[in-house]
Design an enzyme around this catalytic site. Structure first.
Site, short mmCIF file in Angstrom:
data_model
loop_
_atom_site.label_atom_id
_atom_site.label_comp_id
_atom_site.label_asym_id
_atom_site.label_seq_id
_atom_site.Cartn_x
_atom_site.Cartn_y
_atom_site.Cartn_z
N ASP A 178 1.01 -1.31 0.13
CA ASP A 178 0.05 -0.12 0.05
C ASP A 178 0.76 1.61 -0.35
OD1 ASP A 178 -2.31 1.71 0.67
OD2 ASP A 178 -2.22 1.53 2.28
N ASP B 272 -0.91 4.97 0.91
CA ASP B 272 -0.91 5.86 1.82
C ASP B 272 -0.36 5.50 3.28
OD1 ASP B 272 -1.46 7.40 -0.13
OD2 ASP B 272 -3.65 7.05 -0.57
N ASP C 23 -2.91 -0.18 5.61
CA ASP C 23 -2.98 0.61 7.11
C ASP C 23 -4.55 -0.61 7.21
OD1 ASP C 23 -3.27 1.98 5.09
OD2 ASP C 23 -3.90 3.60 6.45
#
Lengths: 174, 174
Positions: free
Chosen positions: A10, A12, A132
Site C-alpha cells: 500500500d 498511503d 493499514d
C-alpha cells in the site's frame, strides 16, 4: 516467468506519511495544530474533518513525506520479492499523476509496470499484502500484514499480523 | 458480498477507439492519412511509428472516440456482472487523469471503486477478461475474450475466444 513471491504494498500510511501531511495541511489552512499522539484510536475522518478536501488538492500526495526506512527496506525486499505498489487512489482523481511522480521520485527502483492505482483492492492478487486498512486486508487471499497507524491502533487485529514500522517488516520478510 | 461474476474490461481498443484516435493524430501532426483497413496484421508500433509520442500527449485519451455499442452493452452487462475497467495506463503517466475523466464522461454508471489503472495486468483477478492484447489474456486465470483489432487480426487465437464487436459480447454473456 517470475517465481518470486508477489508482495502487494500500500502507499498511503505505509510508504507515504499521510498523517504528517494532513497535520501540515491542517495547520496551514486553518491554523489548527494537531498532534499525532492525540489521534490514536480515532478514524481518519474524525481525526481530520478536512482530510478529504486536502486529499483532492493537487500537490497533496506529490509532496507527502516518506515513512521512515520505507525506501531502503523496500529496495532490499525488491531483490527477493516481486513488488507491486497498489494504491486506492481513484476516489481522488487529482492524486493519480501526483502519486505516479511521487513514486518515480522516491521509489525509482519500482518499474511502472509494478504500479497499480485503483478503487477497490478486492481485484488484486498476490502472496503478501502490507496495508493499514482492514477493508483491504480482509478480502486478500494471502498473508496479511497490518501496518500500524493511529486509526487502527486500538482495534483488534482481525486475524492480521500487526507491524509497527519497516524494520519489523524487514525482520519478518528477509 | 457480491456473488456476481467479475468481468474485467480493457479500455484501449475495447471501449476506446484508439485506432481512430491515432489515425486522427497522425493526420493532424504529419499530414499522413492512414486507413484502418491497410493496418490489419501489423503490430501497433509498426502501424503507428509516432503512436507512443501521441499517447503521452495530454488530451489524447481524453478525446478518444467510444467504440460502437460499448456504452449500451456494458450498461446492460453491469446489471448482471461486477464490472471492473482495467487499463494498462502506467506507461503513459499523462494519460492517468484523462482516462479517469473519459470514463466519468462516457461510462458514468461505473463507480470509481471499479476502475484500475495499472502497468501489468498479471496482478488482476476476476472471472472473465475482455482484452485486445495476448500479453494480458495469456496470464489471466479465467475465461478470456480476445477483442479483435487490426494488430491481432491475423494472429492465432492462442486459446482465447475471439469477438469482433460488442454485439457478439452481448450474445455471449447475456
Amino acid at each position: 516467468m517470475n517465481n518470486q513471491k508477489r508482495l502487494i504494498v500500500d502507499m498511503d500510511g505505509v510508504l507515504a506519511d499521510i498523517y504528517g501531511q494532513l497535520i501540515r495541511y491542517e495547520l496551514q489552512s486553518s491554523g489548527t495544530e494537531l498532534f499525532r499522539e492525540n489521534l490514536y484510536g480515532q478514524d481518519e475522518i474524525v481525526a481530520f474533518p478536512n482530510g478529504r478536501t486536502h486529499a483532492n488538492e493537487k500537490g497533496f500526495f506529490r509532496t507527502a513525506p516518506v515513512i521512515e526506512d520505507a525506501v531502503d527496506t523496500l529496495k532490499e525486499l525488491s531483490q527477493h520479492y516481486e513488488i507491486f505498489i497498489v494504491s486506492a487512489a481513484m476516489e481522488f482523481p487529482n492524486s493519480l499523476e501526483d502519486k505516479y511522480h511521487w513514486l518515480d521520485e522516491h521509489f525509482d527502483f519500482i518499474p511502472w509496470k509494478n504500479i497499480v492505482l485503483c478503487g477497490d483492492k478486492r481485484v488484486i492478487r498476490g502472496d503478501i499484502m502490507i496495508d493499514d486498512h482492514f477493508k483491504n486486508l480482509d478480502y486478500f487471499d494471502g498473508t496479511t500484514l497490518l501496518f500500524e497507524q493511529p486509526h487502527n491502533s486500538e482495534k483488534d487485529n482481525n486475524g492480521h499480523r500487526r507491524v509497527r514500522n519497516w524494520k519489523e517488516i524487514r525482520d519478518l520478510l528477509l
